[in-house]
Design a protein around this motif. Sequence first.
Motif, mmCIF file in Angstrom:
data_model
loop_
_atom_site.group_PDB
_atom_site.id
_atom_site.type_symbol
_atom_site.label_atom_id
_atom_site.label_comp_id
_atom_site.label_asym_id
_atom_site.label_seq_id
_atom_site.Cartn_x
_atom_site.Cartn_y
_atom_site.Cartn_z
ATOM 1 N N GLU A 118 0.853 -0.950 0.279
ATOM 2 C CA GLU A 118 0.107 -0.178 0.116
ATOM 3 C C GLU A 118 0.577 1.559 0.469
ATOM 4 O O GLU A 118 0.983 1.915 -0.775
ATOM 5 C CB GLU A 118 -1.219 -0.097 1.083
ATOM 6 C CG GLU A 118 -1.759 -1.302 1.117
ATOM 7 C CD GLU A 118 -1.432 -2.502 1.803
ATOM 8 O OE1 GLU A 118 -0.557 -2.627 2.025
ATOM 9 O OE2 GLU A 118 -2.061 -3.416 1.812
ATOM 10 N N ILE A 119 2.274 1.186 0.844
ATOM 11 C CA ILE A 119 3.024 2.272 0.806
ATOM 12 C C ILE A 119 3.559 2.489 -0.365
ATOM 13 O O ILE A 119 3.587 3.633 -1.028
ATOM 14 C CB ILE A 119 4.002 2.366 1.984
ATOM 15 C CG1 ILE A 119 3.421 2.330 3.253
ATOM 16 C CG2 ILE A 119 4.385 3.578 2.225
ATOM 17 C CD1 ILE A 119 4.100 2.167 4.346
ATOM 18 N N SER A 120 4.163 1.186 -1.281
ATOM 19 C CA SER A 120 4.616 1.174 -2.357
ATOM 20 C C SER A 120 3.658 1.891 -3.085
ATOM 21 O O SER A 120 4.689 2.292 -4.152
ATOM 22 C CB SER A 120 5.322 -0.646 -1.916
ATOM 23 O OG SER A 120 5.827 -0.545 -3.863
ATOM 24 N N GLU A 121 2.740 1.745 -3.196
ATOM 25 C CA GLU A 121 2.199 2.109 -4.550
ATOM 26 C C GLU A 121 2.211 3.368 -4.933
ATOM 27 O O GLU A 121 1.702 4.765 -5.720
ATOM 28 C CB GLU A 121 0.543 1.364 -3.978
ATOM 29 C CG GLU A 121 -0.481 1.992 -5.370
ATOM 30 C CD GLU A 121 -1.745 1.207 -4.753
ATOM 31 O OE1 GLU A 121 -2.898 1.804 -5.798
ATOM 32 O OE2 GLU A 121 -2.374 0.187 -4.860
ATOM 33 N N GLN A 122 1.671 4.335 -3.095
ATOM 34 C CA GLN A 122 1.447 5.986 -3.008
ATOM 35 C C GLN A 122 2.871 5.958 -3.298
ATOM 36 O O GLN A 122 2.759 7.255 -4.772
ATOM 37 C CB GLN A 122 1.116 5.902 -1.595
ATOM 38 C CG GLN A 122 0.098 5.197 -1.254
ATOM 39 C CD GLN A 122 -0.746 6.012 -1.771
ATOM 40 O OE1 GLN A 122 -1.085 7.466 -2.055
ATOM 41 N NE2 GLN A 122 -2.317 5.061 -2.152
ATOM 42 N N MET A 123 4.125 5.784 -2.801
ATOM 43 C CA MET A 123 5.273 6.288 -4.096
ATOM 44 C C MET A 123 5.706 5.793 -5.128
ATOM 45 O O MET A 123 5.940 7.172 -5.664
ATOM 46 C CB MET A 123 6.326 5.565 -2.951
ATOM 47 C CG MET A 123 6.129 5.446 -0.741
ATOM 48 S SD MET A 123 7.236 4.703 -0.249
ATOM 49 C CE MET A 123 8.932 5.360 -0.768
#
Length: 248
Positions: A183-188
Amino acid sequence: MKVSIFSTCLVDLMFPNVGKAMVEVLERLGCETDFPASQVCCGQPTYNSGYLEDSKNAMKNMMLAFEHSDYVVGPSGSCVAMFHEYPAIFKGDPEWELKAIALKEKSFEFTQFIVRLLGITDVGARLDGIATYHRSCHMTRLLGEKETPFLLLENVSGLQLKPLKNLDNCCGFGGTFSVKMPEISEQMVDEKSACVIDTGADILISADMGCLMNIGGRLSREGKTIRVMHIAEVLNSVPESVKGGALV
């Protein structure tokens, strides 16, 4: 100058054209290349996941694979930076510490080797287009190399290089990070992709295929047709008549 090619897992298994481009550029610059067949993974994925002892066999294998090489050159600042971690990992080991130091001292990322060792900033490449460059985290922060890709790209004829906003921000890949924290990776990667799109570039360049795979995948899912190229492919963009001849 004799150079051993460190292919890295991603290039070896998924992007062989990057390895081929790297070899062709180095040989055009007068280097003699070889490929030690016993090389495998540098151990970074398991090491970064906290499995130090389980990673050591892979690291030892790499030290032996390149033990007799004059120089070791790889197409990924991240993987070469892993080699540079070996001396700390094997510190105090009577059998492996000196081998680890030796590998670190002769290992270089592709653009770093061309500029810092060969002293070349113009390889005679030509690529027409508007491009932007993504600076990978490990190459910048761990290997400590920020300049050499730009020095080489500035001399690629026909290439217009646009600055990338938030250049130092991670793309969200980070190897196992993107798997453990999707989820964090996707935002980045969404942020990074937006910055790439904002440049108006039709080519995205980086020196690490992990980053390009991540950003390029996101751009593709957004329906963008921005081409992704490893810098070795860019520097190998020369007429076929030139590829067979040395520049130095």
